[in-house]
Design a protein around this motif. Structure first.
Motif, mmCIF file in Angstrom:
data_model
loop_
_atom_site.group_PDB
_atom_site.id
_atom_site.type_symbol
_atom_site.label_atom_id
_atom_site.label_comp_id
_atom_site.label_asym_id
_atom_site.label_seq_id
_atom_site.Cartn_x
_atom_site.Cartn_y
_atom_site.Cartn_z
ATOM 1 N N PRO A 194 -2.916 -1.396 10.516
ATOM 2 C CA PRO A 194 -3.847 -1.494 9.376
ATOM 3 C C PRO A 194 -3.871 -0.201 8.565
ATOM 4 O O PRO A 194 -3.827 0.899 9.128
ATOM 5 N N PRO A 195 -3.918 -0.280 7.238
ATOM 6 C CA PRO A 195 -3.839 0.912 6.382
ATOM 7 C C PRO A 195 -4.938 1.944 6.618
ATOM 8 O O PRO A 195 -4.701 3.143 6.487
ATOM 9 N N VAL A 239 0.823 -1.211 0.000
ATOM 10 C CA VAL A 239 0.000 0.000 0.000
ATOM 11 C C VAL A 239 0.854 1.256 0.000
ATOM 12 O O VAL A 239 0.611 2.191 -0.791
ATOM 13 N N TRP A 240 1.865 1.323 0.845
ATOM 14 C CA TRP A 240 2.567 2.579 1.067
ATOM 15 C C TRP A 240 3.827 2.770 0.230
ATOM 16 O O TRP A 240 4.232 3.912 0.000
ATOM 17 N N PRO A 244 4.276 2.350 -3.115
ATOM 18 C CA PRO A 244 3.982 3.186 -4.284
ATOM 19 C C PRO A 244 3.739 4.652 -3.928
ATOM 20 O O PRO A 244 4.118 5.549 -4.694
ATOM 21 N N VAL A 245 3.138 4.901 -2.775
ATOM 22 C CA VAL A 245 2.913 6.281 -2.339
ATOM 23 C C VAL A 245 4.238 6.979 -2.084
ATOM 24 O O VAL A 245 4.442 8.141 -2.482
ATOM 25 N N VAL A 246 5.160 6.277 -1.430
ATOM 26 C CA VAL A 246 6.484 6.847 -1.163
ATOM 27 C C VAL A 246 7.205 7.166 -2.468
ATOM 28 O O VAL A 246 7.785 8.257 -2.641
ATOM 29 N N LEU A 247 7.174 6.254 -3.413
ATOM 30 C CA LEU A 247 7.870 6.459 -4.691
ATOM 31 C C LEU A 247 7.255 7.623 -5.472
ATOM 32 O O LEU A 247 7.980 8.472 -6.020
ATOM 33 N N TYR A 248 5.924 7.683 -5.505
ATOM 34 C CA TYR A 248 5.263 8.758 -6.257
ATOM 35 C C TYR A 248 5.535 10.124 -5.627
ATOM 36 O O TYR A 248 5.885 11.088 -6.327
ATOM 37 N N LEU A 249 5.378 10.223 -4.313
ATOM 38 C CA LEU A 249 5.604 11.511 -3.654
ATOM 39 C C LEU A 249 7.069 11.922 -3.699
ATOM 40 O O LEU A 249 7.379 13.124 -3.716
ATOM 41 N N SER A 250 7.977 10.963 -3.727
ATOM 42 C CA SER A 250 9.400 11.293 -3.878
ATOM 43 C C SER A 250 9.652 11.923 -5.244
ATOM 44 O O SER A 250 10.388 12.912 -5.368
ATOM 45 N N TRP A 251 9.036 11.351 -6.263
ATOM 46 C CA TRP A 251 9.183 11.909 -7.613
ATOM 47 C C TRP A 251 8.572 13.310 -7.683
ATOM 48 O O TRP A 251 9.173 14.231 -8.267
ATOM 49 N N VAL A 252 7.394 13.499 -7.091
ATOM 50 C CA VAL A 252 6.758 14.820 -7.089
ATOM 51 C C VAL A 252 7.629 15.831 -6.362
ATOM 52 O O VAL A 252 7.830 16.966 -6.842
ATOM 53 N N SER A 253 8.171 15.451 -5.221
ATOM 54 C CA SER A 253 9.012 16.367 -4.442
ATOM 55 C C SER A 253 10.262 16.757 -5.216
ATOM 56 O O SER A 253 10.632 17.939 -5.279
#
Length: 388
Positions: free
Chosen positions: A288-289, A190-191, A193-202
């Motif tokens: 839990p997510p 769950v998390w 992909p969120v880390v990878l996407y937000l790292s790219w955005v940042s």
């Protein structure tokens, strides 16, 4: 009236060990640790080498004197008693007589065989449920625990820190119960992909060159934040998470609820008490997510108020990565078998001691760093360094 404990001969114990079971004895009492060897903080091989031997001296130490909780935990795997040689001879004679009776019955016609013997009932409970004496425990393990623990009052703190090896059910509702359980890999799936996407955005936002520190006060003295700073800001977020991990674990998860407050006791058990009562319930070792997203969203909002948008996002994504590492590491410290002498081996022994003996210290999980300045470090002399 309780049935007498089953007895085993030395030959039977050796046979069980030869078949792969890890049976040890403490004086005359026998314990089957086959289901625990992977969880032992000293390593699986240490227990395997002691199979078939008396572990009384090892329990008393050195190098480590096992706590009252560890000894109580051992009793969950009680198998029976070791017989004397005289008892073995009598048992063999009884077995021969029983075998003779079985042969006689087998030779009888089908119609002469007894038909009024009922088959033993098949238990639908988890086999680990036998590890708790329901008649002597303070709660009814056949019912959800969440609504019972609040009535324990002043007995709650002692009860919750006496760990057992069995699963816990919290809710009557199957739907709510499913939301309270999480497999370890769900957090990663769950998390990450969120880390990878937000790292790219940042990173791409910082690359535009529009982010400046202190820009809200004055443009003359503001500091530009370049894209090359992103790895350091990311690591800062992970470092801040490690502090937050310590503070939450110590001051929220290990708060001592007032004995007279049913709701605070219930909340404590929901947040963390359940984990200390059943530390090896694999479905409750990670967050839990759904509730995690609420907490994560709160901290994201705080960072956005304190820092420029992109800078706050960069710190946040580092902290989120730290959280994922923490949850994965926490699961591994309970179910992994790290190699002796490694960093994770020391952390596993440290965390298990927090569960079984030092519940008021040792709050660091992914690192012991913050236990030092806050003076909650578990004493170094009580370690699992030596094996014999």
């Amino acid at each position: 009236m309780a049935a007498p404990p089953r007895s085993f001969s030395a030959a039977e114990v050796r046979a069980r060990c030869a078949q792969g079971s890890c049976v040890v004895r403490c004086r005359r009492r026998l314990y089957d640790l086959s289901g625990f060897v992977r969880l032992h903080p000293g390593g699986e091989q240490l227990l395997r080498r002691r199979a078939g031997t008396d572990v009384s001296a090892a329990l008393d130490g050195p190098p480590h004197r096992h706590s009252a909780n560890a000894r109580r935990w051992l009793e969950q795997y009680y198998l029976g008693e070791l017989r004397d040689d005289d008892d073995e001879e009598e048992e063999e004679e009884e077995e021969e007589e029983e075998e003779g009776s079985r042969q006689v019955l087998a030779s009888c016609p089908e119609t002469e065989k007894p038909t009024d013997v009922a088959a033993p009932p098949v238990s639908r409970l988890d086999p680990r449920c036998k590890t708790v004496d329901v008649d002597k425990d303070l709660v009814d393990w056949r019912r959800p625990l969440l609504w019972q623990v609040g009535y324990l009052g002043e007995k709650y703190d002692e009860w919750v820190h006496q760990p057992v090896d069995r699963p816990i059910r919290l809710f009557h509702s199957d739907f709510l119960e499913s939301l309270s359980k999480t497999a370890w890999y769900v957090v990663f799936l769950v998390w990450t992909p969120v880390v990878l996407y937000l790292s790219w955005v940042s990173y791409t936002s910082l690359a535009q060159g529009n982010t400046r520190l202190f820009s809200s006060f004055t443009t003359e003295y503001s500091i530009p934040v370049h894209k090359y700073y992103f790895p350091f800001i990311f690591l800062l977020g992970m470092f801040l998470w490690s502090l937050l991990e310590y503070l939450i674990h110590r001051f929220v998860f290990h708060m001592k609820p007032p004995a007279s407050n049913y709701y605070l006791i219930t909340l404590h058990f929901l947040l963390h008490g359940q984990h200390h009562k059943s530390p090896f319930d694999s479905s409750r070792l990670v967050f839990p997510p759904v509730p995690a997203s609420l907490v994560i969203g709160f901290f994201y909002g705080v960072l956005q108020l304190l820092l420029p948008e992109v800078l706050g996002l960069s710190v946040f994504v580092g902290g989120l990565c730290g959280y994922v590492v923490y949850d994965m590491m926490h699961y591994y410290l309970h179910y992994g078998s790290p190699k002796k002498g490694t960093y994770l081996y020391g952390l596993k022994a440290y965390h298990v001691k927090h569960h079984f003996e030092h519940q008021k210290s040792g709050f660091g999980i992914s690192t012991r760093f913050w236990d030092r300045p806050f003076r909650t470090l578990i004493p170094e002399e009580e370690t699992f360094e030596k094996e014999d």
